[in-house]
Design a protein around this motif. Sequence first.
Motif, PDB file in Angstrom:
ATOM      1  N   SER A   1       0.863  -1.179   0.000  1.00 37.68           N
ATOM      2  CA  SER A   1       0.000   0.000   0.000  1.00 37.68           C
ATOM      3  C   SER A   1       0.905   1.237   0.000  1.00 37.68           C
ATOM      4  O   SER A   1       1.498   1.578   1.025  1.00 37.68           O
ATOM      5  CB  SER A   1      -0.900  -0.016   1.241  1.00 37.68           C
ATOM      6  OG  SER A   1      -1.704   1.131   1.267  1.00 37.68           O
ATOM      7  N   TRP A   2       1.018   1.890  -1.143  1.00 33.39           N
ATOM      8  CA  TRP A   2       1.935   3.014  -1.319  1.00 33.39           C
ATOM      9  C   TRP A   2       1.277   4.333  -0.947  1.00 33.39           C
ATOM     10  O   TRP A   2       0.113   4.560  -1.232  1.00 33.39           O
ATOM     11  CB  TRP A   2       2.408   3.074  -2.771  1.00 33.39           C
ATOM     12  CG  TRP A   2       3.266   1.911  -3.135  1.00 33.39           C
ATOM     13  CD1 TRP A   2       2.861   0.755  -3.730  1.00 33.39           C
ATOM     14  CD2 TRP A   2       4.661   1.771  -2.905  1.00 33.39           C
ATOM     15  NE1 TRP A   2       3.927  -0.085  -3.891  1.00 33.39           N
ATOM     16  CE2 TRP A   2       5.052   0.507  -3.402  1.00 33.39           C
ATOM     17  CE3 TRP A   2       5.634   2.591  -2.335  1.00 33.39           C
ATOM     18  CZ2 TRP A   2       6.361   0.048  -3.334  1.00 33.39           C
ATOM     19  CZ3 TRP A   2       6.941   2.131  -2.275  1.00 33.39           C
ATOM     20  CH2 TRP A   2       7.299   0.877  -2.770  1.00 33.39           C
ATOM     21  N   ARG A   3       2.076   5.230  -0.309  1.00 33.82           N
ATOM     22  CA  ARG A   3       1.625   6.591   0.024  1.00 33.82           C
ATOM     23  C   ARG A   3       2.612   7.570  -0.592  1.00 33.82           C
ATOM     24  O   ARG A   3       3.821   7.381  -0.507  1.00 33.82           O
ATOM     25  CB  ARG A   3       1.632   6.822   1.544  1.00 33.82           C
ATOM     26  CG  ARG A   3       0.687   5.981   2.318  1.00 33.82           C
ATOM     27  CD  ARG A   3       0.732   6.334   3.809  1.00 33.82           C
ATOM     28  NE  ARG A   3       2.022   6.001   4.404  1.00 33.82           N
ATOM     29  CZ  ARG A   3       2.839   6.868   5.014  1.00 33.82           C
ATOM     30  NH1 ARG A   3       2.515   8.128   5.126  1.00 33.82           N
ATOM     31  NH2 ARG A   3       3.981   6.471   5.529  1.00 33.82           N
ATOM     32  N   LYS A   4       2.080   8.637  -1.185  1.00 32.61           N
ATOM     33  CA  LYS A   4       2.933   9.675  -1.766  1.00 32.61           C
ATOM     34  C   LYS A   4       3.352  10.652  -0.671  1.00 32.61           C
ATOM     35  O   LYS A   4       2.589  10.957   0.238  1.00 32.61           O
ATOM     36  CB  LYS A   4       2.191  10.430  -2.860  1.00 32.61           C
ATOM     37  CG  LYS A   4       3.101  11.382  -3.644  1.00 32.61           C
ATOM     38  CD  LYS A   4       2.351  12.186  -4.661  1.00 32.61           C
ATOM     39  CE  LYS A   4       1.914  11.330  -5.812  1.00 32.61           C
ATOM     40  NZ  LYS A   4       1.371  12.134  -6.918  1.00 32.61           N
TER      41      LYS A   4
ATOM     42  N   ASP B   1       8.850  15.379  -9.596  1.00 35.17           N
ATOM     43  CA  ASP B   1       9.455  14.226  -8.943  1.00 35.17           C
ATOM     44  C   ASP B   1       8.804  13.991  -7.588  1.00 35.17           C
ATOM     45  O   ASP B   1       8.724  14.895  -6.764  1.00 35.17           O
ATOM     46  CB  ASP B   1      10.956  14.445  -8.762  1.00 35.17           C
ATOM     47  CG  ASP B   1      11.666  14.579 -10.095  1.00 35.17           C
ATOM     48  OD1 ASP B   1      11.213  13.943 -11.051  1.00 35.17           O
ATOM     49  OD2 ASP B   1      12.660  15.303 -10.165  1.00 35.17           O
ATOM     50  N   CYS B   2       8.311  12.790  -7.370  1.00 30.76           N
ATOM     51  CA  CYS B   2       7.631  12.453  -6.125  1.00 30.76           C
ATOM     52  C   CYS B   2       8.193  11.152  -5.575  1.00 30.76           C
ATOM     53  O   CYS B   2       8.652  10.293  -6.317  1.00 30.76           O
ATOM     54  CB  CYS B   2       6.137  12.277  -6.360  1.00 30.76           C
ATOM     55  SG  CYS B   2       5.322  13.748  -7.011  1.00 30.76           S
ATOM     56  N   VAL B   3       8.120  11.025  -4.279  1.00 30.34           N
ATOM     57  CA  VAL B   3       8.559   9.815  -3.599  1.00 30.34           C
ATOM     58  C   VAL B   3       7.349   9.159  -2.963  1.00 30.34           C
ATOM     59  O   VAL B   3       6.489   9.836  -2.408  1.00 30.34           O
ATOM     60  CB  VAL B   3       9.612  10.158  -2.515  1.00 30.34           C
ATOM     61  CG1 VAL B   3       9.964   8.945  -1.687  1.00 30.34           C
ATOM     62  CG2 VAL B   3      10.851  10.745  -3.152  1.00 30.34           C
ATOM     63  N   GLU B   4       7.284   7.844  -3.052  1.00 33.89           N
ATOM     64  CA  GLU B   4       6.231   7.086  -2.406  1.00 33.89           C
ATOM     65  C   GLU B   4       6.864   6.091  -1.448  1.00 33.89           C
ATOM     66  O   GLU B   4       7.967   5.592  -1.710  1.00 33.89           O
ATOM     67  CB  GLU B   4       5.389   6.314  -3.430  1.00 33.89           C
ATOM     68  CG  GLU B   4       4.635   7.219  -4.376  1.00 33.89           C
ATOM     69  CD  GLU B   4       3.829   6.449  -5.404  1.00 33.89           C
ATOM     70  OE1 GLU B   4       2.792   6.951  -5.811  1.00 33.89           O
ATOM     71  OE2 GLU B   4       4.241   5.341  -5.803  1.00 33.89           O
ATOM     72  N   VAL B   5       6.176   5.819  -0.344  1.00 35.83           N
ATOM     73  CA  VAL B   5       6.666   4.837   0.623  1.00 35.83           C
ATOM     74  C   VAL B   5       5.555   3.846   0.940  1.00 35.83           C
ATOM     75  O   VAL B   5       4.370   4.161   0.846  1.00 35.83           O
ATOM     76  CB  VAL B   5       7.168   5.494   1.936  1.00 35.83           C
ATOM     77  CG1 VAL B   5       8.344   6.406   1.668  1.00 35.83           C
ATOM     78  CG2 VAL B   5       6.065   6.253   2.636  1.00 35.83           C
ATOM     79  N   ALA B   6       5.964   2.648   1.309  1.00 37.95           N
ATOM     80  CA  ALA B   6       5.047   1.605   1.771  1.00 37.95           C
ATOM     81  C   ALA B   6       5.724   0.926   2.955  1.00 37.95           C
ATOM     82  O   ALA B   6       6.937   0.710   2.944  1.00 37.95           O
ATOM     83  CB  ALA B   6       4.763   0.596   0.670  1.00 37.95           C
TER      84      ALA B   6
ATOM     85  N   HIS C   1       9.627   0.610   2.329  1.00 34.33           N
ATOM     86  CA  HIS C   1       9.966   0.516   0.908  1.00 34.33           C
ATOM     87  C   HIS C   1       9.769   1.898   0.289  1.00 34.33           C
ATOM     88  O   HIS C   1       8.777   2.568   0.565  1.00 34.33           O
ATOM     89  CB  HIS C   1       9.072  -0.510   0.221  1.00 34.33           C
ATOM     90  CG  HIS C   1       9.053  -1.832   0.920  1.00 34.33           C
ATOM     91  ND1 HIS C   1      10.030  -2.781   0.740  1.00 34.33           N
ATOM     92  CD2 HIS C   1       8.190  -2.335   1.840  1.00 34.33           C
ATOM     93  CE1 HIS C   1       9.758  -3.832   1.511  1.00 34.33           C
ATOM     94  NE2 HIS C   1       8.646  -3.575   2.187  1.00 34.33           N
ATOM     95  N   VAL C   2      10.699   2.309  -0.568  1.00 33.41           N
ATOM     96  CA  VAL C   2      10.682   3.638  -1.167  1.00 33.41           C
ATOM     97  C   VAL C   2      10.830   3.490  -2.686  1.00 33.41           C
ATOM     98  O   VAL C   2      11.638   2.682  -3.161  1.00 33.41           O
ATOM     99  CB  VAL C   2      11.848   4.509  -0.622  1.00 33.41           C
ATOM    100  CG1 VAL C   2      11.762   5.927  -1.162  1.00 33.41           C
ATOM    101  CG2 VAL C   2      11.868   4.504   0.896  1.00 33.41           C
TER     102      VAL C   2
END
Length: 62
Positions: free
Chosen positions: A6-9, A19-24, A31-32
């Motif tokens: 489940s990824w979050r921006k 440019d955006c980074v997402e983490v789960a 996880h990035v």
Amino acid sequence: MTAELSWRKSSYSGSGGGDCVEVAQTPGTVHVRASKEQRGPVLSVPSGQWAEFVAFARGSRG
């Protein structure tokens, strides 16, 4: 593996499509990935090390 995460921006990412980074998060690991390259590489970091990185980035490393 990344399909079931489940990824979050990042809240610092704008809506302009830059440019955006997402983490789960999973138990024990963060996880990035780059939001533009969702099928690209994923950096997986132990939760404790991620917490240290975030504290350092915020300038509150103790």
